[in-house]
Design a protein around this motif. Structure first.
Motif, PDB file in Angstrom:
ATOM      1  N   THR A 131      44.449  69.196  -8.285  1.00  0.00           N
ATOM      2  CA  THR A 131      43.874  69.782  -7.066  1.00  0.00           C
ATOM      3  C   THR A 131      42.914  68.767  -6.425  1.00  0.00           C
ATOM      4  O   THR A 131      41.704  68.970  -6.405  1.00  0.00           O
ATOM      5  CB  THR A 131      43.133  71.092  -7.391  1.00  0.00           C
ATOM      6  OG1 THR A 131      42.187  70.849  -8.463  1.00  0.00           O
ATOM      7  CG2 THR A 131      44.095  72.180  -7.827  1.00  0.00           C
TER       8      THR A 131
ATOM      9  N   LEU B  28      41.149  75.139 -11.454  1.00  0.00           N
ATOM     10  CA  LEU B  28      40.851  73.956 -10.652  1.00  0.00           C
ATOM     11  C   LEU B  28      40.754  72.770 -11.608  1.00  0.00           C
ATOM     12  O   LEU B  28      40.194  72.890 -12.706  1.00  0.00           O
ATOM     13  CB  LEU B  28      39.524  74.095  -9.901  1.00  0.00           C
ATOM     14  CG  LEU B  28      39.349  75.243  -8.907  1.00  0.00           C
ATOM     15  CD1 LEU B  28      38.624  76.413  -9.569  1.00  0.00           C
ATOM     16  CD2 LEU B  28      38.548  74.777  -7.688  1.00  0.00           C
TER      17      LEU B  28
ATOM     18  N   ASN C 181      42.055  67.897  -3.385  1.00  0.00           N
ATOM     19  CA  ASN C 181      41.205  68.285  -2.262  1.00  0.00           C
ATOM     20  C   ASN C 181      40.121  69.271  -2.688  1.00  0.00           C
ATOM     21  O   ASN C 181      38.991  69.192  -2.216  1.00  0.00           O
ATOM     22  CB  ASN C 181      42.062  68.862  -1.138  1.00  0.00           C
ATOM     23  CG  ASN C 181      42.993  67.816  -0.560  1.00  0.00           C
ATOM     24  OD1 ASN C 181      42.550  66.820   0.006  1.00  0.00           O
ATOM     25  ND2 ASN C 181      44.292  68.015  -0.733  1.00  0.00           N
ATOM     26  N   MET C 182      40.458  70.179  -3.587  1.00  0.00           N
ATOM     27  CA  MET C 182      39.434  71.040  -4.154  1.00  0.00           C
ATOM     28  C   MET C 182      38.425  70.206  -4.948  1.00  0.00           C
ATOM     29  O   MET C 182      37.213  70.472  -4.896  1.00  0.00           O
ATOM     30  CB  MET C 182      40.057  72.100  -5.064  1.00  0.00           C
ATOM     31  CG  MET C 182      40.976  73.073  -4.349  1.00  0.00           C
ATOM     32  SD  MET C 182      41.682  74.286  -5.493  1.00  0.00           S
ATOM     33  CE  MET C 182      43.099  74.864  -4.547  1.00  0.00           C
ATOM     34  N   ASP C 183      38.928  69.192  -5.655  1.00  0.00           N
ATOM     35  CA  ASP C 183      38.037  68.318  -6.437  1.00  0.00           C
ATOM     36  C   ASP C 183      37.098  67.536  -5.525  1.00  0.00           C
ATOM     37  O   ASP C 183      35.909  67.370  -5.838  1.00  0.00           O
ATOM     38  CB  ASP C 183      38.862  67.340  -7.278  1.00  0.00           C
ATOM     39  CG  ASP C 183      39.762  68.046  -8.283  1.00  0.00           C
ATOM     40  OD1 ASP C 183      39.618  69.273  -8.455  1.00  0.00           O
ATOM     41  OD2 ASP C 183      40.607  67.366  -8.890  1.00  0.00           O
TER      42      ASP C 183
ATOM     43  N   THR D 231      40.138  82.365  -1.916  1.00  0.00           N
ATOM     44  CA  THR D 231      41.447  82.383  -2.552  1.00  0.00           C
ATOM     45  C   THR D 231      41.644  83.701  -3.302  1.00  0.00           C
ATOM     46  O   THR D 231      40.687  84.397  -3.636  1.00  0.00           O
ATOM     47  CB  THR D 231      41.608  81.190  -3.500  1.00  0.00           C
ATOM     48  OG1 THR D 231      40.564  81.222  -4.493  1.00  0.00           O
ATOM     49  CG2 THR D 231      41.511  79.882  -2.741  1.00  0.00           C
TER      50      THR D 231
ATOM     51  N   ASP E 214      46.087  73.607  -2.165  1.00  0.00           N
ATOM     52  CA  ASP E 214      45.264  72.405  -2.133  1.00  0.00           C
ATOM     53  C   ASP E 214      45.703  71.471  -1.004  1.00  0.00           C
ATOM     54  O   ASP E 214      44.866  70.874  -0.316  1.00  0.00           O
ATOM     55  CB  ASP E 214      45.349  71.690  -3.485  1.00  0.00           C
ATOM     56  CG  ASP E 214      44.403  70.510  -3.572  1.00  0.00           C
ATOM     57  OD1 ASP E 214      43.201  70.734  -3.845  1.00  0.00           O
ATOM     58  OD2 ASP E 214      44.856  69.366  -3.333  1.00  0.00           O
ATOM     59  N   GLU E 215      46.995  71.349  -0.811  1.00  0.00           N
ATOM     60  CA  GLU E 215      47.530  70.502   0.258  1.00  0.00           C
ATOM     61  C   GLU E 215      47.073  71.002   1.631  1.00  0.00           C
ATOM     62  O   GLU E 215      46.620  70.213   2.473  1.00  0.00           O
ATOM     63  CB  GLU E 215      49.053  70.505   0.178  1.00  0.00           C
ATOM     64  CG  GLU E 215      49.757  69.709   1.254  1.00  0.00           C
ATOM     65  CD  GLU E 215      51.266  69.810   1.120  1.00  0.00           C
ATOM     66  OE1 GLU E 215      51.858  69.000   0.386  1.00  0.00           O
ATOM     67  OE2 GLU E 215      51.845  70.744   1.723  1.00  0.00           O
TER      68      GLU E 215
END
Length: 531
Positions: A66, A56, A68-70, A48, A257-258
């Protein structure tokens, strides 16, 4: 007759183009067999742009969502003491070569110092020579002319925007994040949709086509770097909590994130999750001018946003400039499970680590500065058996200057040079609030001596210049861009390597050809009046 197109910005004075024949060093390359391809893991590196360590939710950000990052955080081994350069192009050079960025001639984003020397072998070249399919989608930022383009440096497939951000410099005229025109293997092609979604969708399509072969994908998105452009639906949830600027920045991260979630689900549905090494990381800290934090520029302390308690931001020597997130996941290789590694690590470590994990053959003359992280990732070691010292400097000048804006890092200390040497005991003072240089002069002296030795080691090529090649079949016409020029006696110069003798046509353009503008027009289309 060969054509050379010189692109001139409308905001500065005349260009002086001087053709200088210089010798180019050949790329170190080697071809290897394709044995054990089925056993070798796939690799995806997602980087990124200007996302700080605190940007985040899993790192404690009280505003961001976030998921998906999580999730990736929970499934990965996390490098919690991982460092990069505090600027875009240098980090990219170091990540791809395993060497300190200045060795490859990259210590800026302009003045010709954002072009990676052609004798520097990239990880993409190593993967390609070992039978991998290789691709990049997103932001390259190491040169837009031959031999510095991504397609010249080991990537068989490339979909990239020009310059350092969409709509700037050498990027395609009129790009604005939506339905833009990008370079596909060196040829302009128009793509539908939002830029970040294009990168991730192209990566997914590429994976589908190559899922039966080992592949290496580098996905350096341009989000959440300025300009802060994203649909309102992503910005709106943050408007009641932070300023408009930071809300827009968080909206870009929500969109990122999406798209990340879609890619992760597709990899799993294709049955590739188990044997894919996924690395999710940042390129530098959040930008305090246009990014997700507001900072007191005198002190480096936070005014708005979230930095997980760290001081500074992009291009500063303090921790939040260069300590970023780095998650690694490889279920089939035992790299998973939500575990932290606190050992000092850096971007230069990714290349030697992947060489080991993927069992790559490398040329005998290939050298790197990083360390292999495998023994840390698999749990054999908790920390390095010896004291590691890492170095960062910020030049942002045409000619590198010793003693300018450096940081010396060990597990215990941070020696930060701004107007003077500052020393911080990082484990007890992670926010870098108490300068203890006066209390520990011997530590300052010792760390500075290490910096001097490092400078001596990396400065061999500081008087060399990256040279565009003309007269090759690889790019014709060659386009020279103002931000890649050097300055000499008030003139702008592009050092070149003339590969073939002959007659060359040189064109000077104020505006990109695709703009349709005449030289007498200004950006708004009006006719400039003589002065």
């Amino acid at each position: 007759m060969k054509n050379i197109s010189v692109l001139k910005s409308a905001t500065t004075g005349p260009v002086a183009l001087k053709m200088v024949a210089l010798i180019s060093l050949p790329l170190a390359s080697c071809s290897f067999g394709e044995s054990n391809q089925e056993q070798r893991p796939n690799v995806i590196i997602i980087m990124t742009d200007d996302q700080g360590y605190g940007d985040l939710a899993c790192h404690g950000n009280p505003y961001l969502k976030t998921p998906n990052m999580d999730m990736l955080y929970q499934e990965s081994v996390r490098l919690t003491n991982y460092h990069v350069d505090p600027l875009c192009s240098p980090t990219r050079a170091a990540l791809l070569t395993g060497a300190y960025s200045s060795r490859g001639g990259v210590w800026h984003t302009g003045f010709g110092r954002g072009l990676l020397f052609e004798n520097m072998t990239t990880i993409a070249e190593l993967f390609k020579d070992n039978g991998y399919e290789t691709a990049i989608f997103g932001k390259w930022h190491l040169g837009d002319t031959y031999p510095f383009r991504a397609m010249d440096r080991g990537f068989k497939e490339s979909v990239v925007h020009g310059a350092g951000l969409i709509g700037h410099g050498s990027d395609y005229w009129g790009n604005d994040y939506y339905d833009d025109t990008y370079l596909h293997n060196g040829t302009y092609k128009q793509y539908d949709g939002y830029c970040n979604t294009v990168w991730f969708d192209e990566a997914t399509s590429y994976i589908r086509k190559n899922k039966d072969k080992p592949f290496f994908i580098y996905l350096p998105t341009n989000l959440p770097h300025f300009p802060l452009i994203v649909d309102e639906e992503y910005i709106e949830p943050y408007r009641d909590h932070v300023s408009e600027r930071v809300a827009s920045y968080y909206g870009m991260l929500a969109k990122l994130d999406e798209d990340l979630g879609s890619l992760l689900r597709d990899i799993k549905e294709m049955g590739l999750e188990e044997n894919t090494i996924l690395i999710f990381k940042g390129d530098n800290g959040s930008g305090p001018w246009f990014g997700g934090i507001v900072m007191d520029f005198e002190t480096g302390f936070l005014v708005e946003g979230y930095t997980a308690g760290m001081r500074g931001g992009k291009i500063f020597g303090y921790e939040n400039a260069h300590r970023v997130h780095c998650f690694l996941r490889w279920p089939g290789g035992g790299i998973e499970g939500g575990r932290d590694i606190d050992a000092l690590s850096a971007h230069i470590d990714i290349v030697p680590t992947l060489i080991d994990l993927c069992n790559l053959d490398v040329p005998a003359d290939f050298h790197y500065d990083g360390r292999n992280l495998s023994s840390l990732l698999n749990g054999e070691l908790e920390n390095w058996p010896d004291e590691r010292t890492h170095f960062i400097h910020l030049q942002r000048v045409e000619n590198a200057v010793k003693d300018k804006d450096y940081t010396v890092l060990t597990d215990q200390w941070r020696l930060v040079k701004r107007e003077k040497d500052e020393l911080y005991e990082i484990k007890t003072d992670p926010g870098q609030r108490e300068d203890v240089a006066a209390q520990y002069p011997d530590v300052v002296k010792e760390l500075y001596s290490r910096y001097e030795a490092w400078w001596e080691d990396i400065s061999d090529a500081f008087d060399k210049y990256a040279k565009v090649q003309i007269g090759t079949e690889s790019q014709n016409p060659v386009r020279f861009f103002e931000h890649d020029s050097f300055r000499r006696n008030g003139e702008r110069i592009w050092p070149v390597n003339v590969v073939r003798n002959g007659k060359y046509k040189v064109s000077l353009k104020r505006w990109p050809e695709e703009s349709g503008k005449r030289i007498v027009e200004n950006r708004d289309g009006d006719i400039d009046q003589p002065v």
